[in-house]
Design a protein around this motif. Structure first.
Motif, PDB file in Angstrom:
ATOM      1  N   TYR A 162      40.175  43.480  44.401  1.00  0.00           N
ATOM      2  CA  TYR A 162      40.020  42.240  43.641  1.00  0.00           C
ATOM      3  C   TYR A 162      40.094  42.459  42.123  1.00  0.00           C
ATOM      4  O   TYR A 162      40.783  41.713  41.424  1.00  0.00           O
ATOM      5  CB  TYR A 162      38.706  41.565  44.040  1.00  0.00           C
ATOM      6  N   PRO A 163      39.428  43.488  41.577  1.00  0.00           N
ATOM      7  CA  PRO A 163      39.547  43.711  40.126  1.00  0.00           C
ATOM      8  C   PRO A 163      40.984  43.979  39.689  1.00  0.00           C
ATOM      9  O   PRO A 163      41.399  43.556  38.607  1.00  0.00           O
ATOM     10  CB  PRO A 163      38.653  44.938  39.882  1.00  0.00           C
ATOM     11  N   LEU A 164      41.757  44.673  40.538  1.00  0.00           N
ATOM     12  CA  LEU A 164      43.156  44.957  40.207  1.00  0.00           C
ATOM     13  C   LEU A 164      43.978  43.676  40.212  1.00  0.00           C
ATOM     14  O   LEU A 164      44.866  43.473  39.368  1.00  0.00           O
ATOM     15  CB  LEU A 164      43.742  45.958  41.204  1.00  0.00           C
ATOM     16  N   TRP A 165      43.683  42.790  41.169  1.00  0.00           N
ATOM     17  CA  TRP A 165      44.382  41.505  41.221  1.00  0.00           C
ATOM     18  C   TRP A 165      44.069  40.674  39.980  1.00  0.00           C
ATOM     19  O   TRP A 165      44.949  40.057  39.384  1.00  0.00           O
ATOM     20  CB  TRP A 165      43.980  40.750  42.483  1.00  0.00           C
ATOM     21  N   LYS A 166      42.806  40.675  39.568  1.00  0.00           N
ATOM     22  CA  LYS A 166      42.410  39.917  38.390  1.00  0.00           C
ATOM     23  C   LYS A 166      43.090  40.445  37.131  1.00  0.00           C
ATOM     24  O   LYS A 166      43.357  39.690  36.197  1.00  0.00           O
ATOM     25  CB  LYS A 166      40.886  39.963  38.218  1.00  0.00           C
ATOM     26  N   MET A 167      43.375  41.734  37.103  1.00  0.00           N
ATOM     27  CA  MET A 167      44.068  42.333  35.962  1.00  0.00           C
ATOM     28  C   MET A 167      45.562  42.035  35.969  1.00  0.00           C
ATOM     29  O   MET A 167      46.258  42.312  35.003  1.00  0.00           O
ATOM     30  CB  MET A 167      43.845  43.847  35.959  1.00  0.00           C
ATOM     31  N   GLY A 168      46.051  41.478  37.063  1.00  0.00           N
ATOM     32  CA  GLY A 168      47.460  41.130  37.153  1.00  0.00           C
ATOM     33  C   GLY A 168      48.354  42.225  37.684  1.00  0.00           C
ATOM     34  O   GLY A 168      49.581  42.127  37.610  1.00  0.00           O
ATOM     35  N   LEU A 169      47.764  43.287  38.267  1.00  0.00           N
ATOM     36  CA  LEU A 169      48.568  44.416  38.736  1.00  0.00           C
ATOM     37  C   LEU A 169      49.443  44.076  39.935  1.00  0.00           C
ATOM     38  O   LEU A 169      50.415  44.769  40.214  1.00  0.00           O
ATOM     39  CB  LEU A 169      47.657  45.595  39.080  1.00  0.00           C
ATOM     40  N   PHE A 170      49.094  43.017  40.671  1.00  0.00           N
ATOM     41  CA  PHE A 170      49.890  42.643  41.836  1.00  0.00           C
ATOM     42  C   PHE A 170      50.981  41.624  41.483  1.00  0.00           C
ATOM     43  O   PHE A 170      51.750  41.212  42.349  1.00  0.00           O
ATOM     44  CB  PHE A 170      48.996  42.059  42.935  1.00  0.00           C
ATOM     45  N   GLY A 184      41.499  41.038  28.658  1.00  0.00           N
ATOM     46  CA  GLY A 184      40.787  40.367  27.573  1.00  0.00           C
ATOM     47  C   GLY A 184      40.313  38.984  27.975  1.00  0.00           C
ATOM     48  O   GLY A 184      39.182  38.582  27.659  1.00  0.00           O
ATOM     49  N   PHE A 185      41.161  38.259  28.697  1.00  0.00           N
ATOM     50  CA  PHE A 185      40.800  36.917  29.156  1.00  0.00           C
ATOM     51  C   PHE A 185      39.626  36.977  30.120  1.00  0.00           C
ATOM     52  O   PHE A 185      38.671  36.187  30.004  1.00  0.00           O
ATOM     53  CB  PHE A 185      42.007  36.260  29.830  1.00  0.00           C
ATOM     54  N   GLU A 186      39.672  37.907  31.065  1.00  0.00           N
ATOM     55  CA  GLU A 186      38.588  38.028  32.044  1.00  0.00           C
ATOM     56  C   GLU A 186      37.273  38.414  31.370  1.00  0.00           C
ATOM     57  O   GLU A 186      36.200  37.953  31.768  1.00  0.00           O
ATOM     58  CB  GLU A 186      38.955  39.062  33.121  1.00  0.00           C
ATOM     59  N   PHE A 187      37.355  39.257  30.338  1.00  0.00           N
ATOM     60  CA  PHE A 187      36.148  39.635  29.613  1.00  0.00           C
ATOM     61  C   PHE A 187      35.518  38.421  28.940  1.00  0.00           C
ATOM     62  O   PHE A 187      34.302  38.229  28.982  1.00  0.00           O
ATOM     63  CB  PHE A 187      36.479  40.703  28.571  1.00  0.00           C
ATOM     64  N   LYS A 188      36.357  37.570  28.338  1.00  0.00           N
ATOM     65  CA  LYS A 188      35.844  36.360  27.684  1.00  0.00           C
ATOM     66  C   LYS A 188      35.228  35.406  28.696  1.00  0.00           C
ATOM     67  O   LYS A 188      34.207  34.769  28.416  1.00  0.00           O
ATOM     68  CB  LYS A 188      36.968  35.664  26.907  1.00  0.00           C
ATOM     69  N   VAL A 189      35.837  35.301  29.870  1.00  0.00           N
ATOM     70  CA  VAL A 189      35.303  34.445  30.927  1.00  0.00           C
ATOM     71  C   VAL A 189      33.925  34.935  31.360  1.00  0.00           C
ATOM     72  O   VAL A 189      32.984  34.151  31.518  1.00  0.00           O
ATOM     73  CB  VAL A 189      36.262  34.404  32.134  1.00  0.00           C
TER      74      VAL A 189
END
Length: 248
Positions: A162-170, A184-189
């Motif tokens: 899941y963390p890899l998916w959130k980073m856009g790796l898939f 950066g976006f996920e960190f702000k969220v």
């Protein structure tokens, strides 16, 4: 041993109850009927038969109406009145008379059931449970499971992927710049959520499959894990009685 702050869990529950209270769709990757049909076919493959089915967290009934032709009797359960309203419309449109709907949550549903089931399933629901609540769910479900039955938990968030998916790796067009922007976006969220007392992740908790297996083992089940075909960051848990427990 499960360690959770009751205060924090209560805040999370209240947030998710309000978030889903007026929703009218199940949050599938696509609302296209062809996609829902294919997703339902995959799930039916893993449900692998049975005559009666309890679909906990059935939502707007997107999958439930595709399960209907394969079962003699089905019960769909959800706490959201708006979701059940949409499910009822779908059932009437397709003229199914073998589906009943119940408004309840994971604590109240068991007292409203009038029979046991060959299959008890939940799709995209378990991530809103703490491990302690998952333990209670499996314990209660085991009391309403027919001999030879299965509990099938679909689309559990995988903490390894899941963390890899959130980073856009898939993503098909993933590159270093897009990945860094996504991080950066996920960190702000997460920061915003922390400051406003909201869940850090709107999709809920990511549960390690070993933790799920440990709970299932406690109640005499054996568990098989299968990767989801349509959500690369999720997995399914197929939970059934061990051969020794079946003989008891």
């Amino acid at each position: 041993m499960f360690v959770e702050s009751e205060k924090n869990v209560s805040k999370l529950k209240n947030f998710w109850v309000e978030f889903f209270a007026d929703r009218r769709d199940g949050g599938h990757r696509s609302s296209d009927e062809e996609f829902i049909f294919m997703e339902a076919k995959e799930k039916l493959f893993h449900l692998d038969g049975g005559k009666t089915l309890l679909d906990f967290g059935c939502g707007a009934g997107e999958l439930l109406v595709y399960y209907a032709p394969e079962y003699e009797q089905l019960v769909g359960v959800d706490f959201s009145e708006s979701m059940l309203d949409e499910a009822s419309k779908k059932i009437k449109e397709r003229k199914y008379d073998n589906i009943s709907l119940i408004q309840a949550d994971d604590k109240t549903v068991w007292d409203k059931l009038e029979c046991s089931f060959d299959r008890i399933t939940a799709a995209g629901v378990i991530q809103f449970f703490t491990l302690q609540e998952l333990d209670s769910f499996i314990s209660n479900a085991s009391n309403y499971l027919n001999k030879g039955g299965k509990i099938v938990l679909f689309d559990i968030l995988d903490p390894r992927l899941y963390p890899l998916w959130k980073m856009g790796l898939f993503s098909q067009d993933a590159d270093l710049w897009k990945i860094l922007r996504k991080i950066g976006f996920e960190f702000k969220v997460m920061l915003s959520a922390s400051l406003s007392n909201r869940p850090r992740d709107i999709l809920g908790f990511a549960h390690n499959p070993y933790a799920v297996k440990k709970i299932a083992d406690r109640y005499g089940f054996e568990t098989i894990f299968v990767k989801s075909m349509y959500y690369e960051y999720k997995y399914h848990a197929i939970i059934s009685r061990t051969s020794e427990a079946q003989k008891v």
